[in-house]
Write an enzyme that holds these catalytic residues in place. Sequence first.
Site, PDB file in Angstrom:
ATOM      1  N   ASP A 102      40.119  35.592  34.347  1.00 12.02           N
ATOM      2  CA  ASP A 102      41.480  35.849  34.811  1.00 12.02           C
ATOM      3  C   ASP A 102      41.886  37.236  34.315  1.00 12.02           C
ATOM      4  O   ASP A 102      41.898  37.483  33.112  1.00 12.02           O
ATOM      5  CB  ASP A 102      42.412  34.764  34.255  1.00 12.02           C
ATOM      6  CG  ASP A 102      43.838  34.958  34.726  1.00 12.02           C
ATOM      7  OD1 ASP A 102      44.060  34.949  35.941  1.00 12.02           O
ATOM      8  OD2 ASP A 102      44.731  35.144  33.886  1.00 12.02           O
ATOM      9  N   THR A 135      46.137  39.268  39.719  1.00 14.06           N
ATOM     10  CA  THR A 135      46.218  40.112  38.511  1.00 14.06           C
ATOM     11  C   THR A 135      45.024  41.065  38.420  1.00 14.06           C
ATOM     12  O   THR A 135      45.168  42.194  37.959  1.00 14.06           O
ATOM     13  CB  THR A 135      46.266  39.243  37.242  1.00 14.06           C
ATOM     14  OG1 THR A 135      45.231  38.276  37.299  1.00 14.06           O
ATOM     15  CG2 THR A 135      47.581  38.533  37.109  1.00 14.06           C
ATOM     16  N   THR A 136      43.858  40.602  38.871  1.00 13.45           N
ATOM     17  CA  THR A 136      42.673  41.471  38.845  1.00 13.45           C
ATOM     18  C   THR A 136      42.771  42.527  39.939  1.00 13.45           C
ATOM     19  O   THR A 136      42.526  43.707  39.710  1.00 13.45           O
ATOM     20  CB  THR A 136      41.393  40.627  39.050  1.00 13.45           C
ATOM     21  OG1 THR A 136      41.423  39.519  38.155  1.00 13.45           O
ATOM     22  CG2 THR A 136      40.152  41.441  38.787  1.00 13.45           C
ATOM     23  N   ASP A 434      47.433  29.501  37.938  1.00 18.81           N
ATOM     24  CA  ASP A 434      47.317  30.345  39.140  1.00 18.81           C
ATOM     25  C   ASP A 434      47.537  29.521  40.402  1.00 18.81           C
ATOM     26  O   ASP A 434      48.210  29.957  41.337  1.00 18.81           O
ATOM     27  CB  ASP A 434      45.922  30.999  39.202  1.00 18.81           C
ATOM     28  CG  ASP A 434      45.814  32.184  38.255  1.00 18.81           C
ATOM     29  OD1 ASP A 434      46.831  32.481  37.602  1.00 18.81           O
ATOM     30  OD2 ASP A 434      44.746  32.798  38.163  1.00 18.81           O
TER      31      ASP A 434
END
Length: 593
Positions: A102, A135-136, A434
């Site tokens: 994550d 987020t990545t 998530d």
Amino acid sequence: RFGSSHSVHGPRAGFRCRRSGCAVARLVPHQLIAMMMQGGGGGQPGVFVLNRNTQREQGRKAQLTNIQAGKTVASIVRTTLGPKAMLKMLLDPMGGIVMTNDGNAILREIDVTHPAAKNMIELSRAQDEEVGDGTTSVIILAGEMLGVAEPLLEKKLHPTLIVSGYMQALDDALKELRSIAYEIDVNNPTAVSEIVRGAIDTKFCSRWGPLISDMAIKATRTVCITRPDGRKEIDIKRYAKVEKISGGELSECQVLDGVMFNKDITHPRMRRIIKNPRVVLLDCPLEYKKGESQTNVEITKEADWEKLLQQEEDEMKKVCEDIIKVKPDVVITEKGVSDLAQHFLLKANISVIRRIRKTDNNRIARVTGAQICNRTEELTENMVGTKCGLFSIKKIGDEYFTFMTECEDPKACSVLLRGASRDVLNEIERNLQDAFCVARNIILEPRMLPGGGATEMELAARLKEKAKAIPGTRQYAYRAVADALEVIPRSLVHNCGGDVVRVMTDLRARHAATGGVNWGIDGNKGTVADVKALGIMDTFAVKQQTLRTSVEAAAMLLRIDDIISGISKKKRGGDGPQQPAHEDETFGDARDG
């Protein structure tokens, strides 16, 4: 010659200008002389405006170090994108281990000193709080946006020009994004499940199939409340509690139609299983009040001592009678319960649970329909919760857990996670969070986009087409944004070991033709595929936020042309000379503690 009090010494320390005859200082590298005042006659000393220990990077150098820092942070998480993502193992200073893919969890654990890198990590946190997914992607995209600006700066393009090109590209990209998006039916469970699975199939828990996504959808639907004005409110953080219990099978994970908490009854003879219980929730102690400060009582007769004890007992009895009057089966309080109160309540066949968390109490109120009472005198019939179907206490592992299940129309829930080890449970919880966020985004804004890099490629193709109509050098910056967007499908192919050049060329050709919106990357095989047919979807909210955050962050970092890190040193005794900077001082170290 300079005045003798000046700090630049040596025969070659200064020279004169041929035209004006003025003396000019030659800077010694370890001193930063920001401004010098040349006095008349007697030769005044130079004035240091900035602290001598201050490090400063200006102009092109500052921009290039910022770009480098951004690219470095992006390179950390680049391999964690897609279904074939690699895990990262992080060791924190306390010796604990975190294993995750994550983006936010990785960057949260990393300690960086460069201010631009800190800014990049902040993006991931903001993305996580805002939409919970992507987020990545946001870090990779922001790093690439900075990377494509480097050749433009080398061509001597002004940063302001680059930024205005970026902003124009962002506005056009968001318009195109809305035109590509399509509505979905939130009431169709299969469609919603596909979308959530598409988002979390890139995670660790993908091997357990639809288990996690179905749990996330069920929990999100449970806590969803529709306001009178038609607005939906979903507070997952407060009302969907994840309980992790080590041991057991992963298939035992479930979303309860009620809540559970880690407490047992206060007395062994109280009932542990009650059907359709009447529940009373309290926010006050069931024990005699102690004095605020130390209280001394002088007693002359023994009978007075008896009276004192009797008074405490009568007070407690009165409190318990107030509770017994509404005929509850279960009493739950956030404070303590005295032995005497236990005795009275046990005689009335009431089970008592004490010292429960306020957050748990709020969840119980939502599932049972009870109201939390602050004083026992105020208890009335409508404060009693009757919506719970079963109150039971079970032993799991070494601990006792209270379950309040089979509730009618619960507006809160507990998610029970079982797994082999603590690390597995922590990673599943991160994946579940998530999935919660994706499910929430769909319910709040039911618009979808093709995933697997298809949206990014389509935007890149459309922006490249539009770039031709833009006059002047701004066109370069506009086109650079289109090139940067291709990093997402490129990373997906790279991470699953595909032929990057061949696949990307194929994908570009398909998006250049009309009607190629849904062509993206199959992240498992590394080939071009119709992502809509495969059910790889992204939510509109996540894509919009990712694009906006990454372009705006890159634009902000490109506009920085001066980095000053003031390492302030405490003066030695009064107005004495300042201590010299330490030899191996790293960038901004003292400031960061």
